[in-house]
Scaffold this active site. Structure first.
Site, PDB file in Angstrom:
ATOM      1  CG  ASN A 192      -5.511  13.509   4.273  1.00 23.88           C
ATOM      2  OD1 ASN A 192      -5.473  14.734   4.214  1.00 23.88           O
ATOM      3  ND2 ASN A 192      -5.949  12.755   3.290  1.00 23.88           N
ATOM      4  NE  ARG A 238      -8.026   3.101  -0.518  1.00 32.19           N
ATOM      5  CZ  ARG A 238      -7.307   3.998   0.129  1.00 32.19           C
ATOM      6  NH1 ARG A 238      -7.024   5.154  -0.448  1.00 32.19           N
ATOM      7  NH2 ARG A 238      -6.836   3.742   1.336  1.00 32.19           N
ATOM      8  CG  ASP A 252      -0.852   4.971   4.220  1.00 36.94           C
ATOM      9  OD1 ASP A 252      -1.320   5.038   3.076  1.00 36.94           O
ATOM     10  OD2 ASP A 252      -1.258   5.671   5.165  1.00 36.94           O
ATOM     11  CG  HIS A 300      -2.037   1.011   1.094  1.00 41.00           C
ATOM     12  ND1 HIS A 300      -3.332   0.617   0.814  1.00 41.00           N
ATOM     13  CD2 HIS A 300      -2.059   2.358   1.177  1.00 41.00           C
ATOM     14  CE1 HIS A 300      -4.103   1.690   0.753  1.00 41.00           C
ATOM     15  NE2 HIS A 300      -3.347   2.763   0.964  1.00 41.00           N
ATOM     16  CB  CYS A 301       3.141   2.920  -1.515  1.00 41.50           C
ATOM     17  SG  CYS A 301       3.482   1.757  -2.855  1.00 41.50           S
ATOM     18  CG  HIS A 302      -1.007   6.674  -1.597  1.00 41.88           C
ATOM     19  ND1 HIS A 302      -2.232   6.240  -2.033  1.00 41.88           N
ATOM     20  CD2 HIS A 302      -0.976   6.445  -0.249  1.00 41.88           C
ATOM     21  CE1 HIS A 302      -2.927   5.765  -1.008  1.00 41.88           C
ATOM     22  NE2 HIS A 302      -2.181   5.880   0.085  1.00 41.88           N
ATOM     23  CG  HIS A 310      -4.851   2.141   5.946  1.00 45.32           C
ATOM     24  ND1 HIS A 310      -3.657   1.780   5.359  1.00 45.32           N
ATOM     25  CD2 HIS A 310      -5.329   3.190   5.221  1.00 45.32           C
ATOM     26  CE1 HIS A 310      -3.423   2.582   4.326  1.00 45.32           C
ATOM     27  NE2 HIS A 310      -4.425   3.436   4.222  1.00 45.32           N
TER      28      HIS A 310
END
Length: 270
Positions: free
Chosen positions: A231, A102, A226, A11-13, A159
């Site tokens: 945020n 998602r 993540d 999970h990464c962006h 998460h």
């Protein structure tokens, strides 16, 4: 610590760069730019060879940055799909390596999807065997989990469902998550430890939840950074601290979390 060969950051962006890949005009937050080169440096630093790149709400349904990044490594993707997304776009995303869509149930990311919206999205992704990535918080897994997990698709809970750890490991949300894992069609990402921690920078209570979930469903747990942590509301975690959490687990558990389970869930190597 040396990670196992084939380790996956599940999970990464990617954010931007905005002069090439602008943020969506109707976005609800504006993160600092974090292009694919930043993520690749992070992965080289820690030894991740694979990754799952999750489309950020700041880019909306424009997947240009995601598609560009997917072409540059051993990656899979998770998209943001709407009922209006053309079927040809779904096919293009699949060809590029996208394997999930998602659903957000968090007010700061926009309105929750209606039952009709979810049904339309499922109809678009079923032919490709994609999973639903479920993003909830608080008691959201108890409120929405059964409905989403009853759609007949694989569901990956992001998460650790962002449960409120102030309520303890016996809370209604943790109980609901464990019950859904028992169905056999639900996976959970042991990511976002910093988001759940009740006394940061300590991650001790998040690690206890991880241990519980690993023991409960060792074959359907995944792990992710993540990064780059949008945020976070005041606590900006150090990725080294998050990776160090992996030392808390046995060699066998690390291999399942980082190599074997993501290969099965996201189709690496196939």
């Amino acid at each position: 610590m040396v990670l196992p060969a084939g380790s996956c950051d599940a999970h990464c962006h990617i954010f931007g760069p905005t002069d090439v890949f602008p943020y969506a005009p109707d976005r609800t937050f504006t993160p600092p730019e974090a292009p694919k080169e930043d993520l690749q440096r992070l992965h080289r630093r820690f030894g991740f060879e694979r990754a799952v790149l999750v489309q950020s709400a700041c880019h909306g349904t424009d997947h240009s940055a995601l598609l560009d990044a997917l072409a540059s490594g051993d990656y899979r993707g998770v998209a943001l799909v709407t009922p209006e997304t053309p079927d040809a776009e779904i096919a293009r995303l699949h060809e590029a390596g996208v394997r999930g869509a998602r659903l957000h149930f968090l007010p700061h990311l926009g309105p929750a999807p209606s039952a009709g919206t979810i049904e339309a999205i499922v109809g678009k992704i079923v032919p490709y065997g994609w999973h639903i990535a479920l993003h909830v918080a608080g008691n959201g897994i108890a409120e929405h989990g059964e409905r989403v997990c009853g759609l007949g698709l694989t569901v990956v809970v992001d998460h650790m469902a962002r449960v409120d750890l102030r309520e303890g490991l016996g809370s209604a949300a943790v109980t609901a998550l464990r019950r859904l894992l028992d169905t056999g069609d639900v996976w959970v990402k042991l990511s976002g430890a910093d988001r759940l921690a009740t006394a940061p920078p300590s991650l001790a209570d998040s690690v206890e939840l991880m241990r519980l979930l690993i023991a409960h469903a060792p074959e359907r747990v995944l792990w992710g950074t993540d990064s780059p942590h949008p945020n976070t509301h005041g606590f900006d975690p150090d990725d080294a601290d998050l990776v160090d959490v992996l030392e808390s687990f046995s060699d066998g558990d690390r291999r399942r979390l980082l190599v074997e389970n993501p290969a099965r869930c996201f189709g690496f190597g196939s």
